[in-house]
Design a protein around this motif. Sequence first.
Motif, PDB file in Angstrom:
ATOM      1  N   SER A 114       5.727  76.902   7.270  1.00  0.00           N
ATOM      2  CA  SER A 114       4.501  76.869   8.068  1.00  0.00           C
ATOM      3  C   SER A 114       3.470  77.858   7.542  1.00  0.00           C
ATOM      4  N   GLY A 115       3.839  78.612   6.501  1.00  0.00           N
ATOM      5  CA  GLY A 115       2.917  79.564   5.905  1.00  0.00           C
ATOM      6  C   GLY A 115       3.027  80.978   6.443  1.00  0.00           C
ATOM      7  N   ILE A 116       4.010  81.245   7.264  1.00  0.00           N
ATOM      8  CA  ILE A 116       4.189  82.584   7.833  1.00  0.00           C
ATOM      9  C   ILE A 116       5.089  83.389   6.907  1.00  0.00           C
ATOM     10  N   GLN A 117       4.611  84.550   6.523  1.00  0.00           N
ATOM     11  CA  GLN A 117       5.342  85.423   5.603  1.00  0.00           C
ATOM     12  C   GLN A 117       5.609  86.766   6.291  1.00  0.00           C
ATOM     13  N   ASP A 118       6.225  87.676   5.560  1.00  0.00           N
ATOM     14  CA  ASP A 118       6.492  89.031   6.049  1.00  0.00           C
ATOM     15  C   ASP A 118       7.251  89.031   7.382  1.00  0.00           C
ATOM     16  N   LEU A 119       8.292  88.222   7.448  1.00  0.00           N
ATOM     17  CA  LEU A 119       9.122  88.167   8.648  1.00  0.00           C
ATOM     18  C   LEU A 119      10.073  89.359   8.662  1.00  0.00           C
ATOM     19  N   PRO A 120      10.361  89.887   9.845  1.00  0.00           N
ATOM     20  CA  PRO A 120      11.279  91.036   9.913  1.00  0.00           C
ATOM     21  C   PRO A 120      12.705  90.615   9.583  1.00  0.00           C
ATOM     22  N   ASP A 121      13.546  91.586   9.311  1.00  0.00           N
ATOM     23  CA  ASP A 121      14.958  91.300   9.066  1.00  0.00           C
ATOM     24  C   ASP A 121      15.658  90.872  10.350  1.00  0.00           C
ATOM     25  N   SER A 122      15.182  91.359  11.470  1.00  0.00           N
ATOM     26  CA  SER A 122      15.842  91.153  12.752  1.00  0.00           C
ATOM     27  C   SER A 122      15.120  90.094  13.584  1.00  0.00           C
ATOM     28  N   TYR A 123      15.883  89.132  14.096  1.00  0.00           N
ATOM     29  CA  TYR A 123      15.316  88.137  14.999  1.00  0.00           C
ATOM     30  C   TYR A 123      14.866  88.789  16.305  1.00  0.00           C
ATOM     31  N   ILE A 124      15.616  89.772  16.757  1.00  0.00           N
ATOM     32  CA  ILE A 124      15.240  90.477  17.988  1.00  0.00           C
ATOM     33  C   ILE A 124      13.883  91.157  17.807  1.00  0.00           C
ATOM     34  N   SER A 125      13.660  91.785  16.654  1.00  0.00           N
ATOM     35  CA  SER A 125      12.349  92.387  16.377  1.00  0.00           C
ATOM     36  C   SER A 125      11.255  91.335  16.438  1.00  0.00           C
ATOM     37  N   TYR A 126      11.531  90.188  15.853  1.00  0.00           N
ATOM     38  CA  TYR A 126      10.569  89.087  15.837  1.00  0.00           C
ATOM     39  C   TYR A 126      10.243  88.623  17.257  1.00  0.00           C
ATOM     40  N   ILE A 127      11.270  88.423  18.075  1.00  0.00           N
ATOM     41  CA  ILE A 127      11.070  87.967  19.452  1.00  0.00           C
ATOM     42  C   ILE A 127      10.296  89.001  20.265  1.00  0.00           C
ATOM     43  N   LEU A 128      10.663  90.266  20.123  1.00  0.00           N
ATOM     44  CA  LEU A 128       9.951  91.313  20.854  1.00  0.00           C
ATOM     45  C   LEU A 128       8.475  91.330  20.483  1.00  0.00           C
ATOM     46  N   GLN A 129       8.195  91.142  19.194  1.00  0.00           N
ATOM     47  CA  GLN A 129       6.806  91.153  18.754  1.00  0.00           C
ATOM     48  C   GLN A 129       6.089  89.869  19.170  1.00  0.00           C
ATOM     49  N   ARG A 130       6.696  88.735  18.928  1.00  0.00           N
ATOM     50  CA  ARG A 130       6.029  87.450  19.182  1.00  0.00           C
ATOM     51  C   ARG A 130       5.833  87.175  20.675  1.00  0.00           C
ATOM     52  N   LEU A 131       6.867  87.399  21.462  1.00  0.00           N
ATOM     53  CA  LEU A 131       6.772  87.061  22.878  1.00  0.00           C
ATOM     54  C   LEU A 131       6.145  88.156  23.731  1.00  0.00           C
ATOM     55  N   PHE A 132       6.342  89.416  23.337  1.00  0.00           N
ATOM     56  CA  PHE A 132       5.899  90.516  24.190  1.00  0.00           C
ATOM     57  C   PHE A 132       4.906  91.465  23.519  1.00  0.00           C
ATOM     58  N   GLY A 133       4.617  91.270  22.231  1.00  0.00           N
ATOM     59  CA  GLY A 133       3.683  92.133  21.518  1.00  0.00           C
ATOM     60  C   GLY A 133       4.207  93.549  21.294  1.00  0.00           C
ATOM     61  N   LEU A 134       5.528  93.715  21.322  1.00  0.00           N
ATOM     62  CA  LEU A 134       6.134  95.043  21.159  1.00  0.00           C
ATOM     63  C   LEU A 134       6.629  95.232  19.733  1.00  0.00           C
ATOM     64  N   ASN A 135       6.326  96.388  19.164  1.00  0.00           N
ATOM     65  CA  ASN A 135       6.791  96.723  17.821  1.00  0.00           C
ATOM     66  C   ASN A 135       7.612  98.000  17.870  1.00  0.00           C
ATOM     67  N   PHE A 136       8.856  97.893  17.441  1.00  0.00           N
ATOM     68  CA  PHE A 136       9.745  99.039  17.364  1.00  0.00           C
ATOM     69  C   PHE A 136      10.256  99.157  15.939  1.00  0.00           C
ATOM     70  N   LYS A 137      10.720 100.329  15.573  1.00  0.00           N
ATOM     71  CA  LYS A 137      11.342 100.512  14.269  1.00  0.00           C
ATOM     72  C   LYS A 137      12.558  99.606  14.172  1.00  0.00           C
ATOM     73  N   SER A 138      12.762  99.017  12.999  1.00  0.00           N
ATOM     74  CA  SER A 138      13.854  98.050  12.839  1.00  0.00           C
ATOM     75  C   SER A 138      15.222  98.692  13.080  1.00  0.00           C
ATOM     76  N   LYS A 139      15.404  99.937  12.677  1.00  0.00           N
ATOM     77  CA  LYS A 139      16.687 100.605  12.913  1.00  0.00           C
ATOM     78  C   LYS A 139      16.955 100.788  14.411  1.00  0.00           C
ATOM     79  N   THR A 140      15.904 101.042  15.175  1.00  0.00           N
ATOM     80  CA  THR A 140      16.044 101.177  16.621  1.00  0.00           C
ATOM     81  C   THR A 140      16.471  99.853  17.239  1.00  0.00           C
TER      82      THR A 140
END
Length: 125
Positions: free
Chosen positions: A73-99
């Motif tokens: 779909s042309g989306i790049q720079d995806l995080p390693d973690s699906y949970i990180s992705y969901i937190l960002q996409r659905l709730f606009g929250l960004n946390f450190k990946s290790k956290t």
Amino acid sequence: MSGELLKMADHFFIVFHTFLICFNLFAWIWKPLQKWHLAVISLTLASWVFLGIWYGWGYCPLTEWHWEVLRKSGIQDLPDSYISYILQRLFGLNFKSKTVDGFTLVFALLAFLVSIKVNFFSKGL
């Protein structure tokens, strides 16, 4: 794959994968689902560990398939973690990946341990 099919696949993965995560965290609570929960959380952890030997710790085929849809779909720079992705996409929250990885592991292991307890060592909580 057409743009409309990619969009439908994206929505499918958002709903299904998020539901699966919630199932892994909470399905041990309801007695009729307790055996299913133990099976599903066990498969999830097995994927993280055993498939992780070849693909990287925490490997999830659903994440891999969703990332493929998003890349097409042309989306790049995806995080390693699906949970990180969901937190960002659905709730606009960004946390450190290790956290996020740490909390994901802790909550998954807690759900697994509680599932073992309710399935083998108690009549329920």
